[in-house]
Design an enzyme around this catalytic site. Sequence first.
Site, mmCIF file in Angstrom:
data_model
loop_
_atom_site.group_PDB
_atom_site.id
_atom_site.type_symbol
_atom_site.label_atom_id
_atom_site.label_comp_id
_atom_site.label_asym_id
_atom_site.label_seq_id
_atom_site.Cartn_x
_atom_site.Cartn_y
_atom_site.Cartn_z
ATOM 1 N N ASP A 7 -2.370 3.480 6.762
ATOM 2 C CA ASP A 7 -3.259 2.630 5.975
ATOM 3 C C ASP A 7 -4.422 3.454 5.416
ATOM 4 O O ASP A 7 -4.754 4.522 5.931
ATOM 5 C CB ASP A 7 -3.848 1.509 6.844
HETATM 6 N N1 URA Z 1 -0.325 0.602 12.151
HETATM 7 C C1 URA Z 1 -1.347 0.139 11.386
HETATM 8 O O1 URA Z 1 -1.796 -0.983 11.539
HETATM 9 N N2 URA Z 1 -1.862 0.984 10.467
HETATM 10 C C2 URA Z 1 -1.424 2.247 10.276
HETATM 11 O O2 URA Z 1 -1.951 2.952 9.431
HETATM 12 C C3 URA Z 1 -0.363 2.700 11.082
HETATM 13 C C4 URA Z 1 0.172 1.859 12.009
#
Ligand code: URA
Length: 229
Positions: free
Chosen positions: A101
């Site tokens: 993310d």
């Molecule tokens: N899970 C999440 O919520 N975000 C990420 O970036 C990776 C795994």
Amino acid sequence: MRLDRFLTQQTRESSRQVRQFLLAGRVRVDGVITRDGSLKMAPMMEVILDDRVLQVGQAKYFMLHKPVGVVSATKDDKHRTVTDLFAAEVRTDLHIAGRLDLNTTGLMLLTNDGRWSRRVTQPETRIPKVYHVQTEDPIEAGYAEVFRQGIHFAYEGLTTLPADLDRLSSHSARLTLFEGRYHQVKRMFGYFDNKVIDLHRERIGGLVLDPKLQPGEYRQLTADEVAMF
Ligand code: URA
């Protein structure tokens, strides 16, 4: 571009002639005799006609320490992308083997080898991904069992695979997932209404983020690291 078109361009022979090269087994792609002219070419593919190298294979494999605020994509209208962090001559044909993310940091893998990245990301390979998580509220002792049992994600209509939660302090933990669903870590903690305030990926399979890499820095993988997947 298709292999047959590539061959016509490179050899300046007719398409009929190229079809014959292919049928006669005179073309090797990445070491394998290939008769299918419709094969889609990738820039890193090695293509040899008889003993003549038409394209030199050049696979690239990198680990990146992803910083906050950079999108896991190769193009984006609003934000800088992870490939923008790479030198121009390196980034052309890179793609991402597994997203993080916008506000997640840590280990990301980039390559131009589609077969390799599929092995890293395919859910069936069940490669562990290890995250360091910090939460807004305390992590209760009961979370570990719920994560082990799996959490139902109504949107996808599935239950998450058993995950390992190792509580490190009242508000931090190490979480190991064996799949990669959309916002998975945040949604798992969201099940308890506990907000993830910091998320960092430390490891994918046996490959650990190099501690020498500062956020935004990258390095090539060694041959042994590439062979891990
Ligand atoms: N899970 C999440 O919520 N975000 C990420 O970036 C990776 C795994």
